[in-house]
Design an enzyme around this catalytic site. Structure first.
Site, PDB file in Angstrom:
ATOM      1  CG  HIS A 191      -1.974   1.046   1.204  1.00  0.00           C
ATOM      2  ND1 HIS A 191      -3.102   0.993   2.000  1.00  0.00           N
ATOM      3  CD2 HIS A 191      -2.085   2.200   0.491  1.00  0.00           C
ATOM      4  CE1 HIS A 191      -3.854   2.056   1.780  1.00  0.00           C
ATOM      5  NE2 HIS A 191      -3.246   2.808   0.873  1.00  0.00           N
ATOM      6  CG  HIS A 210      -1.576   6.149  -2.550  1.00  0.00           C
ATOM      7  ND1 HIS A 210      -2.713   5.814  -3.236  1.00  0.00           N
ATOM      8  CD2 HIS A 210      -1.837   5.872  -1.235  1.00  0.00           C
ATOM      9  CE1 HIS A 210      -3.636   5.365  -2.383  1.00  0.00           C
ATOM     10  NE2 HIS A 210      -3.123   5.402  -1.165  1.00  0.00           N
ATOM     11  CD  GLU A 259      -6.608   3.666  -0.070  1.00  0.00           C
ATOM     12  OE1 GLU A 259      -6.935   3.794   1.120  1.00  0.00           O
ATOM     13  OE2 GLU A 259      -5.570   4.157  -0.549  1.00  0.00           O
ATOM     14  CD  GLN A 302      -9.335   6.978  -1.556  1.00  0.00           C
ATOM     15  OE1 GLN A 302      -9.548   6.988  -2.758  1.00  0.00           O
ATOM     16  NE2 GLN A 302      -8.291   6.360  -1.028  1.00  0.00           N
ATOM     17  CB  ALA A 316     -10.575   5.849   6.259  1.00  0.00           C
ATOM     18  CG  HIS A 327      -1.960   7.526   9.312  1.00  0.00           C
ATOM     19  ND1 HIS A 327      -0.871   8.247   8.879  1.00  0.00           N
ATOM     20  CD2 HIS A 327      -2.887   7.616   8.327  1.00  0.00           C
ATOM     21  CE1 HIS A 327      -1.136   8.753   7.692  1.00  0.00           C
ATOM     22  NE2 HIS A 327      -2.343   8.385   7.327  1.00  0.00           N
ATOM     23  CG  ASP A 349      -2.053   5.270   2.937  1.00  0.00           C
ATOM     24  OD1 ASP A 349      -2.147   5.377   1.698  1.00  0.00           O
ATOM     25  OD2 ASP A 349      -2.932   5.682   3.710  1.00  0.00           O
ATOM     26  CG  LEU A 369      -3.709  12.155   9.236  1.00  0.00           C
ATOM     27  CD1 LEU A 369      -3.750  10.985  10.203  1.00  0.00           C
ATOM     28  CD2 LEU A 369      -2.269  12.620   9.040  1.00  0.00           C
ATOM     29  N   GLY A 376      -2.782  10.266   3.349  1.00  0.00           N
ATOM     30  CA  GLY A 376      -1.638   9.389   3.162  1.00  0.00           C
ATOM     31  C   GLY A 376      -0.524   9.788   4.110  1.00  0.00           C
TER      32      GLY A 376
END
Length: 380
Positions: A62, A64, A130, A142, A218, A249, A272, A305, A307
């Site tokens: 995970h 990005h 994701e 998102q 999330a 996180h 992430d 947050l 990422g």
């Protein structure tokens, strides 16, 4: 053909610990064991690495982006460079390039880009989709306008564009169309992961999700009358749980709670990370949204947050600091578990016949070198 030999390291293979060991390798591991068992071959290139520790290369399922790049940009050269920098600077030798909730065309473009990058860079072993099949209630960073219901046809198209690289998908199982979607995933070797979800424990007991995306974050929270996504992941032995161990996180005490409950064999460290990782602090971007990076945190304008800028070597250090786990257990959470869950049969453990993917770390757990398919690399 000559082989390389590293001698006098403490070696965590992933299934055993060798106090004074050696490893002999070319692209793959040729031999590993206690130094007294080493039998030199004429062409061996021998290096004494006494005082260091050798561990399997990290597997990040995970991530990005980082170093100014993002998988969603869909640029094969940039994705290739991003993966190489993650390997050199963080010890990541296997990567699932991770997308996010965006327009159908943007995701399709990303799939093509990752496929082309993977053809050049063997570190890229998969795609983690994701979204966009998530809940607006727990959208996190998102973009809500692109969220949609689970759609087998769309997923199939994206998987085909990626060259069959989709290995993991984050979705909301509470959606009524999830059953057919899950069946498609399982039939096509895609692990269904609950995330950005408002699912109840009862709904999850009827789902086929076996993975949870960034545990705690999330998702419907763990409460005394409704365990939610977090509680379900804690309670079910078949659930593999991602943890973002940056200390932001999830606070360290809650990481320790997850570790105590799940154990080292069901937790997978992830970063992430987004494009600002490895870059100066300031303004950045995620999915067309402005992101502000300060004090090692990436946040949207509203404080959400967005990422992380976490490097995997720091996640490896932090899990030990936050939980008191052993390095053997940290190796399980950073390499072995991912290889087992995603059937990466040549990864995760340093044993004969597997890829020579490993990290050389010093006594302070700083990364000294990363070997990817036997090639030596150093932090930039």
């Amino acid at each position: 053909m000559s082989a390389k030999v590293l001698k006098h390291a403490k070696i965590y293979t992933g299934d055993q610990v060798i106090e004074d060991g050696y490893i002999r390798f070319d692209k793959q591991v040729l031999a590993v064991g206690p130094v007294f068992e080493y039998k030199a071959e004429a062409d061996d290139e021998i290096q004494n690495v006494q005082g260091t520790t050798i561990i399997p290369g990290f597997i990040d399922v995970h991530a990005h982006g980082g170093y100014g790049y993002d998988a969603m940009d869909g640029d094969p050269d940039q994705i290739d460079t991003m993966a190489t920098k993650m390997m050199r600077n963080e010890g990541v030798t296997t990567l699932f390039a991770t997308t996010m909730t965006q327009s159908n065309d943007n995701i399709a473009h990303a799939m093509k880009g990752v496929k082309a990058a993977a053809a050049k860079n063997p570190i890229i072993k998969g795609v983690h989709l994701e979204g966009p099949f998530i809940s607006p209630v727990y959208k996190g960073a998102q973009p809500e306008q692109y969220i949609k219901d689970p759609n087998v046809k769309l997923l199939g198209e994206w998987n085909e564009l990626s060259g069959g690289l989709v290995k993991l998908i984050t979705y909301a199982p509470e959606d009524p169309g999830s059953a057919a979607f899950e069946n498609y995933c399982i039939a096509n070797g895609i692990v269904p992961s609950v995330g950005h979800s408002n699912a109840t424990r009862e709904q999850l007991l009827n789902s086929k999700a076996t993975h949870v995306t960034h545990l705690y974050n999330a998702q419907r929270e763990f409460k005394h009358r409704q365990p939610g996504v977090t509680g379900h992941a804690m309670l079910e032995d078949n659930m593999h749980a991602e943890l973002i161990c940056d200390g932001f996180h999830i606070v360290p005490d809650m990481i320790r709670l997850a570790f105590d409950q799940k154990g080292a064999d069901r937790i997978e460290l992830v970063t992430d990370s987004m494009r600002s990782k490895g870059m100066p602090e300031g303004e950045s971007e995620l999915g067309g949204q402005k992101v502000f990076v300060k004090d090692k945190q990436a946040r949207l304008a509203d404080g959400t947050l967005a990422g992380s800028v976490l490097q995997f070597i720091d996640a490896f250090k932090n899990i030990q600091s936050f939980t008191g786990c052993s390095m053997y257990e940290a190796v399980l959470m950073s390499s072995v578990n991912q290889a087992e869950e995603f059937h990466l049969d040549h990864k995760g453990i340093l044993e004969v016949g597997r890829d020579a993917d490993m990290n050389l770390i010093d006594q302070d757990m700083n990364l000294k070198a990363t070997y990817s398919y036997g090639n030596e690399n150093h932090p930039e």
